[in-house]
Structures are given as structure tokens and as C-alpha cells.
Write an enzyme that holds these catalytic residues in place. Sequence first.
Site, mmCIF file in Angstrom:
data_model
loop_
_atom_site.group_PDB
_atom_site.id
_atom_site.type_symbol
_atom_site.label_atom_id
_atom_site.label_comp_id
_atom_site.label_asym_id
_atom_site.label_seq_id
_atom_site.Cartn_x
_atom_site.Cartn_y
_atom_site.Cartn_z
ATOM 1 N N HIS A 69 -34.527 -17.229 47.126
ATOM 2 C CA HIS A 69 -33.083 -17.443 47.272
ATOM 3 C C HIS A 69 -32.574 -18.270 46.110
ATOM 4 C CE1 HIS A 69 -33.457 -21.627 48.747
ATOM 5 N NE2 HIS A 69 -34.490 -21.204 49.452
ATOM 6 N N ASP B 297 -29.597 -19.944 46.048
ATOM 7 C CA ASP B 297 -28.731 -21.081 46.390
ATOM 8 C C ASP B 297 -29.556 -22.315 46.711
ATOM 9 O OD1 ASP B 297 -29.624 -19.690 48.752
ATOM 10 O OD2 ASP B 297 -28.129 -20.751 49.937
ATOM 11 N N ASP C 223 -37.297 -25.885 45.712
ATOM 12 C CA ASP C 223 -36.719 -24.965 46.713
ATOM 13 C C ASP C 223 -35.524 -24.247 46.126
ATOM 14 O OD1 ASP C 223 -36.053 -23.705 49.055
ATOM 15 O OD2 ASP C 223 -35.279 -25.484 50.046
ATOM 16 N N GLU D 185 -29.060 -18.265 51.452
ATOM 17 C CA GLU D 185 -30.210 -18.441 52.349
ATOM 18 C C GLU D 185 -30.077 -19.754 53.119
ATOM 19 O OE1 GLU D 185 -34.265 -19.877 53.605
ATOM 20 O OE2 GLU D 185 -32.813 -20.844 52.319
ATOM 21 N N GLU D 186 -29.687 -20.804 52.384
ATOM 22 C CA GLU D 186 -29.685 -22.154 52.972
ATOM 23 C C GLU D 186 -28.662 -22.297 54.092
ATOM 24 O OE1 GLU D 186 -31.843 -24.303 52.551
ATOM 25 O OE2 GLU D 186 -32.670 -24.220 50.530
ATOM 26 N N GLU E 212 -41.157 -19.442 48.785
ATOM 27 C CA GLU E 212 -40.758 -20.773 49.273
ATOM 28 C C GLU E 212 -41.914 -21.750 49.056
ATOM 29 O OE1 GLU E 212 -37.999 -22.014 50.613
ATOM 30 O OE2 GLU E 212 -36.799 -20.288 51.271
ATOM 31 N N HIS F 163 -34.717 -30.454 49.522
ATOM 32 C CA HIS F 163 -33.518 -31.043 50.151
ATOM 33 C C HIS F 163 -33.459 -32.559 49.987
ATOM 34 C CE1 HIS F 163 -33.071 -27.352 53.097
ATOM 35 N NE2 HIS F 163 -33.536 -27.007 51.904
#
Length: 394
Positions: free
Chosen positions: A73, A75, A109, A141-142, A169, A362
Amino acid sequence: MTLSPQALEFAQTLVRMNTVSQNSNLELIHFIRDHLARLGVKSRLTFNDSKTKANLFATLGEGKPAGIILSGHTDTVPWDGQDWSMDPLSALVKDGPEGPSLYGRGSADMKAFIGIAVSHAEQFLNSEAPFAIHLAFSYDEEVGCFGVKELIADLRDANIQPLACIVGEPTSMVPAIAHKGVYRYKCCVRGKEAHSSLTPHSVNAIEMAARVVGRLRDMGEGFEREEPRFEGFDVPFSTTSVGQFHGGIADNVVPRDAEFRYEFRDLPTANAAQMQSEVVAYAKSLEPAMKKVAPAAGFEFETICEIPSFLGSKDDPVTRLAQELTGEQGTTLVAFGTEAGLFKNAGISTVVCGPGSIRQAHQPDEYVSLAQLARCEAFMQGLARTRSIDWPPA
Ligand SMILES: [Zn+2]
């Protein structure tokens, strides 16, 4: 194992682009599209409704009988309010807890995986492997795996049938074969307001909401008590959680409105759709009494996201391929949701395997070690060198 300057450069370039989910990701998508175009490879883009974000799908080795998807992903989560010691878009390389590391939002990520995959496009193109490599990079995705659903639908419409999928991931390059699902909903409760001395003439939205919240809690306790365990997860049973609850305007006003948001994290062996049906059915059972007082009273449910659980297998050829390419003997489970379940549910055998750790994802000062990136690069090179796969093309 050392990391090539080109692979690092690609990863850094992607980290420097701000692709927080709420923003456009087109700068990044166009960058990859243009790079592939220079190699003579055409990309399929699928857009969101407002055309501000796109998925990219490209095939390296068109015409080969089958293909393996490298999926990621584009984003990232935001960094508002986080305490960073550097610019989150700096893509700085400096010493860290795991040695020299690439820092920045999305480094672990999961832009490094995407960058390293793209930096090997030419090798994949020239590879004598009997399978093609597909690149599949999604948006949003997030915030609920929204983009990849469009991408998968596009593959189906175009009759493209990939053989397998590797979702990059962060698993510290250990093949992961299962995760729970994440199903989130919002429930709005409409009651009828009244002076709080006149409760029989009112419908108390908070109290009705609380009954459903209580039901969710009971369900969660039921899973903990009775659900067959899925060993390997930190919490080896399905869970429920109410994350937000709002309602009421004053102590002496029976509240007309209440709203809460909740989630299920269901085991791969459980069924979140059934859990949600149970909640809706319970809420509906409360409505006749509410409507007797106020016909407009009732419950409304809204889906926030539905990310299915993922269950691969250690015997899946794609898992064995990932083990071979990483040199890992075992497999792992991960605690977070990914796009893997969506690929798997589309009939594509899937494994999750990528550089870096979810512990850094994150977080402020997110990083991925260059050692992990070197392992990821070795993985890509091994994939380009693979001459046979031990399962027949689908
Ligand atoms: Zn991710």
C-alpha cells in the site's frame, strides 16, 4: 548481504513523498508509472471516485503463463501530534537501535518494500523465471483497505489471474500466514427527547445504545470463554471493542441521540459477518418498544471498514517460496490487518512477508534497518533468479 545504492535511493524517494491517506498518492504512482514506462512496461491505474488517488498494477514478463504479485500500500498514517526528532519526510539514514536505518513515515510500513520491488523491475523483466512478476500498489489501505478492492475487481474484469501474492507488510522478513480480520461499524441511535422528569414519554438514546454496547461486551466475553483457540496469536480468540461513545446534551434532558463505534477482530476461523448480524438483530429486537413511543426511533448501522482475516498455510507453495527466498525455516502470525485476506479471498494464494517491524510502524521516528532492506533486496534478487516453482500455473 549489502544494500545497493539504487534500492535505497528508490525507498528514500518514496518516503519523501507525502502520501498520508487523506492526501493524493498520485505523485508516487506517477513516479512508479514513469519508471516502468521507461522500461517499456505499461501500468494499469484504477482511481478513487474523485480521481485523486490511484492503484497501480503492472506486469513484468507479459505473456508468461502465470504471475506472482508483489503487493504494497502506498498510503501512510499521519504524524500529527507525534514527537519526531526529524522531519518525517526526510528519509534520513542514520544509526539506530538496529544499526544504520532509513527513517521516515512509511519507511517500515511499507514504502521500502515497494521501493526495493520497483528498483528490481528491470531484473524481473529480464528474468528467465517461468512466471511473471506483477506489481500491485494500492491507496487507502490504512483507512480500511479500500483501494485494493478496486484493484482486485479490475483484475477480475480484465481476466488477469495471478498465481500467488506476496504482501510486503513489515514481518521482519519472516513469512506470515495468518492474521485476524478488522470489522468496524458505527451505530447511530435515535430516541425521543423529553424533560428528564417525564421519562415514560421519551426514548433514551443513550440507554438503548448502552444495551447494544452491553451485548457487544457479552459477545466478547463469550468468545473469551468458549471460542476454539487459534494458537499463535497474542490474544488467541476473537475480540470486540467499543472505541467511541457520544450522546446527551444535559443532565435533565433525556437524550434523543447517541452514537458509538465498535469493532470485531475475528479469528481466521471465526465469522465477523455473523457477529455483526447478531448485533443488528439484537438492536432490531429493541425497536418495537422504542417505536411505540416515537415512530422515528431506532438504530442505524454504518460500515466503517471490513478487512477480512487471512489464513494461508505453511504448505502453500507461495509460503515455501518465501521461506526459500528469506532463508527462514518457520512462519509467523501477525496481529495487524493487511490486504492479504482480500487477495486470498479472490482465489490467489498469499503470504505476508516484508522488511522491518510492525513495532516501528505508525510510531514517531519510524525506521527500517538497512540490514532488513538488504534482506528484502536479496529476496527480490532471489525471486528474479528463480527458475522453477513447484506448483503448476493455475
Ligand atoms: Zn501497512
